[in-house]
Motif scaffolding. Structure first.
Motif, mmCIF file in Angstrom:
data_model
loop_
_atom_site.group_PDB
_atom_site.id
_atom_site.type_symbol
_atom_site.label_atom_id
_atom_site.label_comp_id
_atom_site.label_asym_id
_atom_site.label_seq_id
_atom_site.Cartn_x
_atom_site.Cartn_y
_atom_site.Cartn_z
ATOM 1 N N PRO A 40 -8.424 -4.903 5.809
ATOM 2 C CA PRO A 40 -9.249 -3.971 5.040
ATOM 3 C C PRO A 40 -9.374 -4.437 3.589
ATOM 4 O O PRO A 40 -8.443 -5.032 3.041
ATOM 5 C CB PRO A 40 -8.456 -2.659 5.109
ATOM 6 C CG PRO A 40 -7.505 -2.803 6.242
ATOM 7 C CD PRO A 40 -7.218 -4.268 6.362
ATOM 8 N N MET A 60 -9.052 -2.994 0.957
ATOM 9 C CA MET A 60 -8.004 -2.483 0.076
ATOM 10 C C MET A 60 -6.851 -3.475 -0.062
ATOM 11 O O MET A 60 -6.115 -3.451 -1.045
ATOM 12 C CB MET A 60 -7.448 -1.145 0.598
ATOM 13 C CG MET A 60 -8.438 0.003 0.547
ATOM 14 S SD MET A 60 -9.493 -0.023 2.022
ATOM 15 C CE MET A 60 -8.605 1.066 3.110
ATOM 16 N N SER A 120 4.100 6.385 15.710
ATOM 17 C CA SER A 120 2.841 6.288 16.458
ATOM 18 C C SER A 120 2.984 5.298 17.612
ATOM 19 O O SER A 120 3.923 4.498 17.653
ATOM 20 C CB SER A 120 1.714 5.849 15.515
ATOM 21 O OG SER A 120 2.017 4.594 14.967
ATOM 22 N N ASN A 175 2.055 -1.773 11.752
ATOM 23 C CA ASN A 175 0.927 -0.938 11.312
ATOM 24 C C ASN A 175 1.336 -0.087 10.118
ATOM 25 O O ASN A 175 0.611 0.014 9.124
ATOM 26 C CB ASN A 175 0.483 0.022 12.425
ATOM 27 C CG ASN A 175 -0.228 -0.688 13.560
ATOM 28 O OD1 ASN A 175 -0.734 -1.786 13.396
ATOM 29 N ND2 ASN A 175 -0.269 -0.061 14.713
ATOM 30 N N GLU A 176 2.508 0.545 10.234
ATOM 31 C CA GLU A 176 2.950 1.478 9.209
ATOM 32 C C GLU A 176 3.225 0.741 7.888
ATOM 33 O O GLU A 176 2.864 1.232 6.812
ATOM 34 C CB GLU A 176 4.202 2.210 9.692
ATOM 35 C CG GLU A 176 4.405 3.577 9.093
ATOM 36 C CD GLU A 176 3.142 4.438 9.039
ATOM 37 O OE1 GLU A 176 2.372 4.476 10.006
ATOM 38 O OE2 GLU A 176 2.925 5.050 7.975
ATOM 39 N N MET A 227 1.790 -1.969 6.889
ATOM 40 C CA MET A 227 0.493 -2.339 6.302
ATOM 41 C C MET A 227 -0.146 -1.134 5.619
ATOM 42 O O MET A 227 -0.724 -1.252 4.541
ATOM 43 C CB MET A 227 -0.440 -2.891 7.370
ATOM 44 C CG MET A 227 -0.023 -4.285 7.807
ATOM 45 S SD MET A 227 -1.362 -5.136 8.664
ATOM 46 C CE MET A 227 -0.737 -6.817 8.573
ATOM 47 N N ARG A 228 -0.041 0.028 6.248
ATOM 48 C CA ARG A 228 -0.597 1.245 5.643
ATOM 49 C C ARG A 228 0.086 1.538 4.318
ATOM 50 O O ARG A 228 -0.562 1.901 3.338
ATOM 51 C CB ARG A 228 -0.415 2.440 6.578
ATOM 52 C CG ARG A 228 -1.293 2.376 7.802
ATOM 53 C CD ARG A 228 -1.166 3.628 8.658
ATOM 54 N NE ARG A 228 -1.899 3.426 9.895
ATOM 55 C CZ ARG A 228 -1.353 3.371 11.112
ATOM 56 N NH1 ARG A 228 -0.051 3.548 11.267
ATOM 57 N NH2 ARG A 228 -2.105 3.149 12.171
ATOM 58 N N ILE A 245 -1.172 -0.684 1.649
ATOM 59 C CA ILE A 245 -2.470 -0.219 1.147
ATOM 60 C C ILE A 245 -2.248 0.901 0.126
ATOM 61 O O ILE A 245 -2.917 0.959 -0.904
ATOM 62 C CB ILE A 245 -3.362 0.292 2.309
ATOM 63 C CG1 ILE A 245 -3.793 -0.873 3.202
ATOM 64 C CG2 ILE A 245 -4.591 1.038 1.773
ATOM 65 C CD1 ILE A 245 -4.552 -0.463 4.464
ATOM 66 N N ASN A 246 -1.267 1.743 0.385
ATOM 67 C CA ASN A 246 -0.992 2.860 -0.527
ATOM 68 C C ASN A 246 -0.318 2.433 -1.833
ATOM 69 O O ASN A 246 -0.348 3.171 -2.809
ATOM 70 C CB ASN A 246 -0.107 3.908 0.165
ATOM 71 C CG ASN A 246 -0.900 4.787 1.118
ATOM 72 O OD1 ASN A 246 -2.124 4.836 1.049
ATOM 73 N ND2 ASN A 246 -0.216 5.476 2.009
ATOM 74 N N PRO A 293 -5.210 1.639 14.262
ATOM 75 C CA PRO A 293 -6.072 1.782 13.082
ATOM 76 C C PRO A 293 -5.291 1.654 11.765
ATOM 77 O O PRO A 293 -4.816 2.642 11.230
ATOM 78 C CB PRO A 293 -6.649 3.191 13.246
ATOM 79 C CG PRO A 293 -5.619 3.944 14.034
ATOM 80 C CD PRO A 293 -4.901 2.936 14.892
ATOM 81 N N ILE A 294 -5.179 0.432 11.228
ATOM 82 C CA ILE A 294 -4.256 0.206 10.108
ATOM 83 C C ILE A 294 -4.725 0.775 8.774
ATOM 84 O O ILE A 294 -3.937 0.874 7.853
ATOM 85 C CB ILE A 294 -3.869 -1.285 9.918
ATOM 86 C CG1 ILE A 294 -5.101 -2.157 9.743
ATOM 87 C CG2 ILE A 294 -2.974 -1.780 11.013
ATOM 88 C CD1 ILE A 294 -4.756 -3.552 9.262
ATOM 89 N N ALA A 295 -5.999 1.140 8.655
ATOM 90 C CA ALA A 295 -6.432 1.712 7.379
ATOM 91 C C ALA A 295 -6.428 3.235 7.414
ATOM 92 O O ALA A 295 -6.879 3.873 6.474
ATOM 93 C CB ALA A 295 -7.819 1.192 7.006
ATOM 94 N N ASP A 296 -5.940 3.820 8.505
ATOM 95 C CA ASP A 296 -6.011 5.269 8.645
ATOM 96 C C ASP A 296 -4.650 5.945 8.636
ATOM 97 O O ASP A 296 -3.676 5.416 9.158
ATOM 98 C CB ASP A 296 -6.751 5.628 9.939
ATOM 99 C CG ASP A 296 -8.234 5.363 9.821
ATOM 100 O OD1 ASP A 296 -8.858 5.960 8.932
ATOM 101 O OD2 ASP A 296 -8.758 4.528 10.585
ATOM 102 N N GLN A 343 -5.315 8.685 12.840
ATOM 103 C CA GLN A 343 -4.539 8.006 13.903
ATOM 104 C C GLN A 343 -4.424 8.898 15.137
ATOM 105 O O GLN A 343 -4.655 8.470 16.256
ATOM 106 C CB GLN A 343 -3.112 7.720 13.434
ATOM 107 C CG GLN A 343 -2.929 6.563 12.509
ATOM 108 C CD GLN A 343 -1.478 6.501 12.039
ATOM 109 O OE1 GLN A 343 -0.545 6.613 12.829
ATOM 110 N NE2 GLN A 343 -1.278 6.347 10.748
ATOM 111 N N ILE A 365 -4.638 4.866 2.299
ATOM 112 C CA ILE A 365 -5.212 5.015 3.625
ATOM 113 C C ILE A 365 -5.922 6.363 3.683
ATOM 114 O O ILE A 365 -5.816 7.156 2.747
ATOM 115 C CB ILE A 365 -4.111 4.927 4.708
ATOM 116 C CG1 ILE A 365 -2.974 5.916 4.400
ATOM 117 C CG2 ILE A 365 -3.576 3.513 4.797
ATOM 118 C CD1 ILE A 365 -1.906 6.015 5.452
#
Lengths: 392, 257
Positions: free
Chosen positions: A19, A21, A162, A172-173, A175-176, A179-180, B54-57, B62, B179
């Protein structure tokens, strides 16, 4: 030639599908990492810590009873003797120095078996940096001792709840969360996965493994080149390290042991090269276990460290061009191989590593062949799994 | 004419785009939700293609992705559901999704199908600009699909210019480095970023997303951009809804007015 191109591809695999971001972070790393690694200052600190903190060089040990049993000259590269119990720390030492040079204050990481989490928490304690580790809720249950280890070292461990609640979801987490928190935070990826430049950067930090194998084997056997190098592959960081200096030495056979779980046709497997097709996961194009509709399939392996639906893009490339042989090892056979190594050599291996030991039964070789198995980690963290399995 | 182009030629402010995940809360809700969004008075419909990773969500989207997948949603299924959407929906329709399911479908086949059923644009958050230019721009153009890129407060001025050059349709301004669903409200720091981008006089319209949930945040965002995108807040509204049509209409009208 196995070499990464300018856009971060190994042949058809790799790249940076991220992304927007994350673009500034990835760009910052891509523009700076090679130059930082090349400075004498970085090398001095990195090499110094590998020697005095990690305990390198790790021995290249001639396993005489195992050799006799299998009829070959088998050496074990003892990454299990690294501080924290596995090869993972080679990479975290490199990346934390990198993060400091980039002016980062905070570290995040994902972990599967917990080895990378512990290795990250360890170097964060060493450098006095704030540390948060994301770990699948299922893995937190099956790798309890490592969770406590991370906490003792001062890291915060956050469960990923998840999906399958394993390594993929922890990634995934992480990476999120990156982004934050893009400005002050460095994400230490633990394997040769993720967007370019991570796969290459992690491989370079792990390449110390094959760098040492070369001179150690030269001392013992008069040649730098074994006939075969064997390593287990989840994402593939220990394999990338063990193969790195042999990628372009064609007479050295490279063997990668994947986790077949309950069997490649059982629906409970993590054998990516058998079951996977080209796709995009965690920022790179690679081989991926997925449905026809492009949804990522939940993998299974008894070892948390191999429980990942993809492999690093470099391994996808090695598979694609036939440079490496891939074998799939079932849970039961890996557990037996773990017991076998324990009793023939007095070394209880990590269950991940036990997959590489069993590969001896799946490939061809002759009795004069020199085989190096990368003994990527020790089995202390897996005692619960060994006990539950009980077949000893 | 492409409906996105058409929209921004006639409407330059308070453009409202609503995101929802296809196949959520129930598999067959996709088209009725689109119809309700249109009758409620929104301007663009963003249909999310569900994905396992969905890595940006954030958690809200999710969850909706996972529920949609559990309901049996897939890209094929979605195209079946939308086959005749142009009989009842006239708003611009944008598909938003991660790259992997689309690549498995085949990018050219996907774009062709989009044009056939009347999709106007795409938002693919994990498709970087360079890959788009190298691999996909030609095929997007061939099937008259507008491509929307995201920018965030960390995106450099140089990169925003490049994105503006290569965008058509509109630019998606992520309001904070986050996100989806992570923030509520709009801070002064964010306003400074909105103003900085506004002063760049980009050729593309700008919609502001992430953190927009009500009339107040929509109005603030519309002050600094051409409008806004609501996603997580909308998903929360429809998750527990017993009457989708009336709940969607009253929610969207409360945002617009």
């Amino acid at each position: 030639m196995i070499k990464i191109d300018e856009k971060g591809f190994y042949g058809k695999f790799g790249g940076a599908y991220i992304p927007e971001m994350l673009h500034p972070n990835i760009e910052e790393l891509r523009e700076n990492y090679e130059q930082i690694i090349a400075t004498p200052e970085f090398q001095k600190e990195f090499r110094g810590l590998l020697k005095d903190f990690v305990g390198r060089p790790t021995p290249l040990y001639f396993a005489s009873r195992l050799s006799e049993k299998y009829g070959a000259k088998i050496y074990l590269k003892r990454e299990d003797l690294c501080h924290t119990g596995a090869h993972k720390v080679n990479n975290t030492v490199g990346q934390i120095i990198m993060a400091k040079k980039l002016g980062k204050k905070r570290i995040i990481a994902e972990t599967g078996a917990g080895q990378h989490g512990v290795a990250t928490a360890t170097v964060c304690a060493l450098m006095g940096m704030d540390c948060t580790i994301y770990m699948g809720a299922v893995d937190i249950q099956r790798q309890r001792p490592n969770v406590e280890r991370m906490k003792i070292l001062g890291a915060k461990v956050v469960p990923a709840t998840s999906g399958s609640q394993t390594l993929k979801d922890a990634t995934n987490e992480a990476m999120r969360q990156w982004i934050n928190n893009p400005v002050d935070t460095h994400y230490i990826i633990g394997s040769v996965v993720g967007p370019h430049p991570y796969p290459e950067m992690v491989a370079r930090f792990q390449s110390v493994i094959s760098e040492e194998i070369k001179w150690q084997l030269k001392e013992k056997e008069g040649t730098e080149n074994p006939d075969i190098v064997i390593a287990c592959v989840g994402g593939g960081s220990n394999a990338a390290g063990a193969f790195f200096h042999y990628y372009n030495v064609p007479q050295v056979r490279l063997v990668a042991a994947e986790a077949a779980g309950l069997g490649v046709t059982s629906g409970k497997s993590a054998a990516t090269t058998v079951l996977g097709t080209s796709g995009i996961l965690h920022g790179s194009k690679t081989l991926l276990m997925q449905t026809e509709d492009g949804q990522v399939v939940e993998p299974h392996s008894i070892s948390a460290g191999l429980d990942y639906p993809g492999i690093g893009p470099v391994h996808a490339h090695l598979f694609d061009i036939g440079r490496a042989e891939f074998v799939a090892v079932e849970d039961e056979d890996a557990m037996k191989a773990g017991i076998e190594l324990s009793r023939t050599e007095g070394i209880i291996p990590a269950i991940e590593t036990a997959h590489a030991i069993h590969a001896l039964n799946l490939i061809e070789y002759s009795k004069d062949d020199i085989i190096v198995i990368n003994l990527s980690g020790r089995g202390d963290k897996d005692l619960d799994t060994y006990i539950k399995w009980g077949g000893y | 004419m492409n409906r996105i182009d058409n929209l921004f030629q006639t409407k330059k402010e308070r453009v409202l785009s609503i995101y929802f995940t296809a196949g959520f809360p129930k598999l067959k809700d996709t088209l009725p939700i689109m119809q309700a969004i249109e009758s409620a008075g929104a301007d663009i419909i963003e249909v999310g293609v569900p994905y396992s990773d969905p890595i940006a969500d954030g958690p809200t989207i999710q969850d909706s992705n996972q529920i949609a997948l559990d309901n049996g949603m897939s890209l094929k299924k979605l195209f079946e559901q939308l086959q005749d959407m142009r009989q009842t929906v006239s708003l611009p329709v944008v598909l938003m999704g991660y790259l992997n399911p689309i690549i498995q479908y085949g990018m050219e086949a996907f774009c062709k199908k989009c044009q056939e059923i009347g999709v106007d644009g795409l938002i693919l958050p994990d498709l970087p600009m360079q890959q788009y230019l190298d691999e996909f721009k030609e095929v997007f153009d061939k099937y008259d699909l507008r491509n929307t890129f995201l920018i965030s407060p960390q995106t450099s001025e140089k990169r925003i210019r490049e994105i503006d050059t290569h965008s058509n349709g509109f630019i998606y301004m992520v309001s904070a480095h986050s996100i989806t669903g992570a923030r509520t409200g709009i801070s002064e720091e964010q306003i400074a970023y909105f103003q900085r981008v506004e002063a760049m006089n980009l050729k593309n319209p700008r919609l502001i997303g992430f953190g927009i949930s009500d009339s107040e945040t929509f109005t603030t965002a519309s002050k600094y951009g051409n409008g806004a995108i609501i996603g997580s807040a909308f998903i929360k509204k429809i998750k527990e809804s017993q009457n989708l049509k009336s709940d969607i209409e009253s929610y969207i009208q409360s945002v617009i007015h």
